[in-house]
Design a protein around this motif. Sequence first.
Motif, mmCIF file in Angstrom:
data_model
loop_
_atom_site.group_PDB
_atom_site.id
_atom_site.type_symbol
_atom_site.label_atom_id
_atom_site.label_comp_id
_atom_site.label_asym_id
_atom_site.label_seq_id
_atom_site.Cartn_x
_atom_site.Cartn_y
_atom_site.Cartn_z
ATOM 1 N N THR A 92 0.809 -1.207 0.000
ATOM 2 C CA THR A 92 0.000 0.000 0.000
ATOM 3 C C THR A 92 0.850 1.268 0.000
ATOM 4 N N THR A 93 0.273 2.340 -0.469
ATOM 5 C CA THR A 93 0.922 3.645 -0.366
ATOM 6 C C THR A 93 0.432 4.389 0.875
ATOM 7 N N ASP A 94 -0.527 3.806 1.582
ATOM 8 C CA ASP A 94 -1.045 4.426 2.803
ATOM 9 C C ASP A 94 -0.113 4.114 3.969
ATOM 10 N N LYS A 95 0.437 5.154 4.573
ATOM 11 C CA LYS A 95 1.421 4.993 5.646
ATOM 12 C C LYS A 95 0.842 4.247 6.848
ATOM 13 N N GLU A 96 -0.372 4.574 7.247
ATOM 14 C CA GLU A 96 -0.967 3.936 8.418
ATOM 15 C C GLU A 96 -1.190 2.440 8.186
ATOM 16 N N LEU A 97 -1.720 2.076 7.026
ATOM 17 C CA LEU A 97 -1.931 0.664 6.722
ATOM 18 C C LEU A 97 -0.597 -0.068 6.664
ATOM 19 N N PHE A 98 0.412 0.549 6.065
ATOM 20 C CA PHE A 98 1.741 -0.059 6.000
ATOM 21 C C PHE A 98 2.256 -0.347 7.412
ATOM 22 N N GLU A 99 2.172 0.639 8.303
ATOM 23 C CA GLU A 99 2.643 0.463 9.677
ATOM 24 C C GLU A 99 1.850 -0.625 10.394
ATOM 25 N N MET A 100 0.539 -0.680 10.149
ATOM 26 C CA MET A 100 -0.286 -1.724 10.758
ATOM 27 C C MET A 100 0.146 -3.112 10.269
ATOM 28 N N CYS A 101 0.458 -3.214 8.986
ATOM 29 C CA CYS A 101 0.903 -4.497 8.428
ATOM 30 C C CYS A 101 2.208 -4.939 9.080
ATOM 31 N N ILE A 102 3.158 -4.023 9.186
ATOM 32 C CA ILE A 102 4.445 -4.358 9.798
ATOM 33 C C ILE A 102 4.241 -4.740 11.254
ATOM 34 N N ASP A 103 3.418 -3.968 11.952
ATOM 35 C CA ASP A 103 3.173 -4.247 13.361
ATOM 36 C C ASP A 103 2.542 -5.632 13.546
ATOM 37 N N SER A 104 1.585 -5.964 12.697
ATOM 38 C CA SER A 104 0.968 -7.289 12.786
ATOM 39 C C SER A 104 1.960 -8.392 12.474
ATOM 40 N N LEU A 105 2.809 -8.175 11.482
ATOM 41 C CA LEU A 105 3.804 -9.182 11.132
ATOM 42 C C LEU A 105 4.748 -9.462 12.298
#
Length: 141
Positions: free
Chosen positions: A83-96
């Motif tokens: 994604t290009t959305d910063k918040e979604l990207f951070e959520m993905c990394i955090d979940s991983l």
Amino acid sequence: MKYEEFDKLITEMSGENASDDYWYDVGVNDAMNLLENFSELDWELLKKNIMDKSLEWQKRVVYCFEEENDPREINIILTLIETTDKELFEMCIDSLRFLINENNKDCIINNNELMGNLKKMASIDNMSGRVCREFLNKLQL
């Protein structure tokens, strides 16, 4: 099928009139309970349809993935992480960070494009960079 119930719940919880308080207090638990009872077909439908959903819908789903260590969850997150959305990207990394372990970390490490992006993000001195650095440390790189 549980997917239809899940889709309806997430759609309601990600709409304009949805209450964030209600989502975090009740909705997320309901959604996680539905995920626990997903069949293989439900998982396939989620993976197939998630890219057509709203950004808020996608964020709600990723938020539900923080507890279980399921390769299907990891695959969905790896789809959304582009994604290009910063918040979604951070959520993905955090979940991983919660989902990755010795048995499945190779799916991240062997993804050269993703690893390049993570290393680039990790070099930035902001919240996204910190999240990426913590994640890369967990991968022991």
